[in-house]
Design a protein around this motif. Structure first.
Motif, mmCIF file in Angstrom:
data_model
loop_
_atom_site.group_PDB
_atom_site.id
_atom_site.type_symbol
_atom_site.label_atom_id
_atom_site.label_comp_id
_atom_site.label_asym_id
_atom_site.label_seq_id
_atom_site.Cartn_x
_atom_site.Cartn_y
_atom_site.Cartn_z
ATOM 1 N N TRP A 18 0.794 -1.241 -0.073
ATOM 2 C CA TRP A 18 0.268 0.070 -0.115
ATOM 3 C C TRP A 18 0.890 2.002 0.020
ATOM 4 O O TRP A 18 1.196 2.345 -0.394
ATOM 5 N N ASP A 58 3.825 1.767 -1.118
ATOM 6 C CA ASP A 58 4.171 1.784 -2.725
ATOM 7 C C ASP A 58 2.935 2.120 -3.475
ATOM 8 O O ASP A 58 2.824 2.775 -4.224
ATOM 9 N N ILE A 59 1.952 2.396 -3.312
ATOM 10 C CA ILE A 59 0.849 2.422 -3.876
ATOM 11 C C ILE A 59 1.016 4.328 -3.776
ATOM 12 O O ILE A 59 0.735 4.586 -4.318
ATOM 13 N N ALA A 90 3.281 5.764 -6.038
ATOM 14 C CA ALA A 90 3.710 5.827 -7.000
ATOM 15 C C ALA A 90 2.912 6.977 -7.689
ATOM 16 O O ALA A 90 4.145 6.952 -8.649
ATOM 17 N N PRO A 91 2.601 7.590 -8.011
ATOM 18 C CA PRO A 91 2.131 9.210 -8.623
ATOM 19 C C PRO A 91 2.875 10.220 -8.831
ATOM 20 O O PRO A 91 3.245 10.637 -9.900
ATOM 21 N N GLY A 131 1.340 14.913 -9.758
ATOM 22 C CA GLY A 131 1.677 13.646 -9.539
ATOM 23 C C GLY A 131 1.476 12.797 -7.223
ATOM 24 O O GLY A 131 1.355 12.465 -7.041
ATOM 25 N N GLU A 135 -1.532 13.997 -6.966
ATOM 26 C CA GLU A 135 -2.416 11.945 -6.683
ATOM 27 C C GLU A 135 -1.942 11.545 -5.472
ATOM 28 O O GLU A 135 -2.702 10.370 -5.017
ATOM 29 N N LYS A 165 -4.536 12.080 -2.722
ATOM 30 C CA LYS A 165 -5.375 11.694 -2.316
ATOM 31 C C LYS A 165 -5.395 10.628 -1.878
ATOM 32 O O LYS A 165 -6.108 10.345 -1.137
ATOM 33 N N ILE A 166 -4.792 9.504 -2.850
ATOM 34 C CA ILE A 166 -4.399 7.740 -2.218
ATOM 35 C C ILE A 166 -4.908 8.222 -0.597
ATOM 36 O O ILE A 166 -5.616 7.447 0.211
ATOM 37 N N LEU A 200 -7.594 9.300 0.824
ATOM 38 C CA LEU A 200 -9.378 8.509 1.124
ATOM 39 C C LEU A 200 -8.808 7.363 2.208
ATOM 40 O O LEU A 200 -9.683 7.096 3.011
ATOM 41 N N HIS A 201 -7.869 7.100 2.096
ATOM 42 C CA HIS A 201 -7.019 5.630 2.838
ATOM 43 C C HIS A 201 -7.630 5.950 4.176
ATOM 44 O O HIS A 201 -7.767 5.091 5.368
ATOM 45 N N ARG A 259 -9.730 7.721 5.740
ATOM 46 C CA ARG A 259 -10.527 7.857 6.540
ATOM 47 C C ARG A 259 -11.334 7.049 6.328
ATOM 48 O O ARG A 259 -11.354 5.685 5.871
ATOM 49 N N LEU A 307 -11.760 15.538 -3.529
ATOM 50 C CA LEU A 307 -10.364 14.983 -3.345
ATOM 51 C C LEU A 307 -9.398 15.436 -3.845
ATOM 52 O O LEU A 307 -8.213 15.777 -3.794
ATOM 53 N N ASP A 308 -9.413 15.984 -5.014
ATOM 54 C CA ASP A 308 -8.784 17.058 -5.864
ATOM 55 C C ASP A 308 -8.468 17.931 -5.287
ATOM 56 O O ASP A 308 -7.395 18.602 -5.165
#
Lengths: 400, 400
Positions: B220, B222-223, B226-227, B250, B253, B256-257, B260-261, B263, B295-296
């Motif tokens: 996770w 790493d994810i 990644a952006p 990037g 983004e 953003k992950i 959300l993750h 919350r 999120l943006d």
């Protein structure tokens, strides 16, 4: 027209449904089905989307097993997951792999093809564009008005549009009633849409690893797709021309998120404190841990067998789940009556409390709701590869 | 040297810790603390990392409240979360916001600064580089050997390195023993590292919303990052030169992950079936849902107050959690004895079963383990903004 399913199977193993060594075990428990199924093409013709746009020539691939009875009411529709296609059961070649739900669909199995006529179709905007056995209409299709691929000019497709094209297919086959509509994940969402759209046509609904797409899930779907838009090769979707590289890096990163999200901690344990050969991430910032290397490789392979724009359209179709209704509760009020809802307790996509809320909405709407759980080390993907133990429950549900 | 915390607060509200309207309520329940704290700089000097590299000049920012007693044993260390800094308590200016755990730290509060000397420091490779109140050493710092920013030539930093620099700081302040080390998320991981590294120095450990970083979590992380690597402006980390754009898309983004993750579904319900003004995602593929727009905007704001390379190094430090030990169980065997472990049941980062497994490991290692739960609509972030109701439990834990 006859296409073979070899590429699809490779794609699923790479990142879609199973870790090597997990799916084969479940499948080895099933007797071999020697019959080779034919993948067919349904020409759905001109189609008006829920969003009001027109597609002049719509076509999807499909496969069937069993025979429709004279009354046309022994049909079962299986809907596929986000990265899947119609290959839910049987083999598309003598040496190819079985479909993803082959453990529960076939002669003498839970969904018995000696009793039922089972149909499964590729969705619109299916992501497996480079796969020869997938037939779909989406952004990579040729726009007859221009003679070139639609790209991002393709109309927005809603989950309900998937249902409408499948309804045309079923009508063309003479189906008068569905004894069951079922599917995992995105296929479970289609199942719920079907039950809302055609409550009398659908006798039973069996959504697996699926629940509401609320704002939380809309946000996650946005996160899944974001790397595609970041890839400079994406070019606002205009990458189909000869000589242009598709956005494979962004698409691979997108698949990486889906791949990890759809699995779980137990599955990942095999990579705990493991390093790939020659990698030393404690000393070199560019080096990788074993789990990262596995994700890199699986996602890169998956990117080569899919289309980035189609991924974006598939995300939007999911975000537009039940978009014709003011709420999930409103959609379920008039929906089909008999339900068997099957969540995975360790699902990290459709999390457990969301699944329980969905079941509660059905009960409040007065439906006959049974529930079961699909278990295993794979979290969300248990609902794709771990269905064999639920065979008897499904058989009993169909007999009611 | 005196810096102010205004930018930090903006950053936290934008994407780090709270939705507007949620944090202020919790904070309004606390009496105002008029004292303005000074942010100080600790020059840690030359430092050798766990990976074996040398950093000639290491410095971090810190803040304190309360007074160290003559024995040097009434100290409390608070460690910050992934996107945070030392601002856990008090105010850094008369009109600025309170720290993220101010509900439980201060005069007369659960961690009573009339009894305890409370310290909190910025970590190495802290992400808040553009924020004037954050002082850190990382890839954006000047390499004295070249006179230019380190970029990706900065040595890999492990979670344990955070602890070692903090230990130097505490030694310099005369601290002989920690009555408590505590923190949320990444701060909870530091807490666990502290308890493993200095079992006698640490009298009590209180990790909040933290558990093991297994392969699943490494994936996770790493994810999350990644952006950044996908953004063409990242240039392998070489973007500090004048005239070069940093990889803000990037980085946004990536945030953003994380956002959300960290919350949860309950929080997101406010955006269910909402559309931003003028947006029609059912008809236009480029249009956005309300949750996406939120999120943006939040992520873009957060990107402007952070540094992309530092994000990558912070990810790696987390992936290297307890990297000096063969396993979590081995690390906990000789660790500090008294624990209060506080998971959030709806945490989607450190999921509930992982938190329970961590508690089980501590029990098997023979520790005195108490547990509590932090609740609220924010999932993981409950552990940052929802601590007020746990004040009595924490007070009692400290009194044992």
């Amino acid at each position: 027209m006859r296409r073979r399913g070899l590429l699809v199977a490779t794609a699923l193993l790479a990142a879609g449904t199973a870790a090597p060594g997990i799916m084969p075990v479940a499948m080895a428990q099933q007797a071999a089905v020697p019959e080779v199924l034919e993948k067919r093409v349904f020409e759905a013709g001109a189609f008006q989307t829920r969003g009001g746009a027109s597609i002049p020539n719509t076509r999807i691939g499909y496969q069937t097993m069993g025979r429709l009875n004279a009354a046309g009411d022994n049909a079962v529709l299986i809907c596929h997951f986000f990265s899947g296609n119609s290959h839910a059961f049987g083999r598309l070649s003598a040496t190819g792999p079985a479909g993803y739900w082959d453990a529960i669909i076939g002669p003498g199995k839970a969904i018995d093809t000696e009793k039922y006529f089972v149909v499964s179709a590729d969705t619109l905007v299916n992501v497996n564009v480079p796969d020869a056995s997938t037939v779909t209409t989406g952004p990579a299709s040729i726009n007859p008005d221009t003679g070139r691929p639609w790209g991002m000019a393709f109309p927005v497709i809603a989950m309900r549009d998937f249902v409408e094209v499948q309804k045309r297919l079923l009508d063309s086959l003479g189906v008068k009633r569905l004894a069951l509509v079922a599917g995992p994940s995105n296929g479970g969402l289609q199942t719920i849409e079907w039950a809302a759209a055609y409550p009398d046509f659908v006798q039973r609904a069996m959504p697996v690893i699926a629940a509401e797409i609320d704002a939380w899930m809309q946000g996650w779907l946005d996160i899944w797709e974001a790397p595609i838009r970041l890839d400079p090769n994406w070019r606002e979707g205009d990458y189909y021309a000869l000589g242009r590289e598709p956005p494979l890096r962004g698409l691979a990163e997108a698949w990486k998120i889906v791949t990890l999200h759809a699995r779980d901690r137990l599955w990942a344990k095999q990579y705990d404190r493991k390093l790939p050969e020659g990698q030393d991430p404690a000393r070199r910032i560019g080096d990788r841990f074993a789990i990262e290397k596995w994700l890199d490789d699986a996602a890169a392979a998956r990117a080569r067998t899919s289309d980035a724009n189609s991924f974006l359209y598939m995300v939007r179709a999911n975000q537009l789940f039940l978009n014709d209704y003011p709420s999930l509760a409103a959609a379920m009020e008039g929906a089909a009556k008999r339900w068997l809802v099957i969540p995975s307790p360790t699902d990290r996509v459709f999390v457990h409390d969301g699944a329980q809320e969905f079941i509660e909405v059905l009960r409040k709407a007065g439906k006959a709701v049974e529930t079961a759980e699909v278990t295993g080390p794979l979290g969300h993907l248990n609902g794709v590869v771990g269905m064999a133990p639920l065979g008897d429950r499904i058989r009993a549900f169909l007999a009611e």
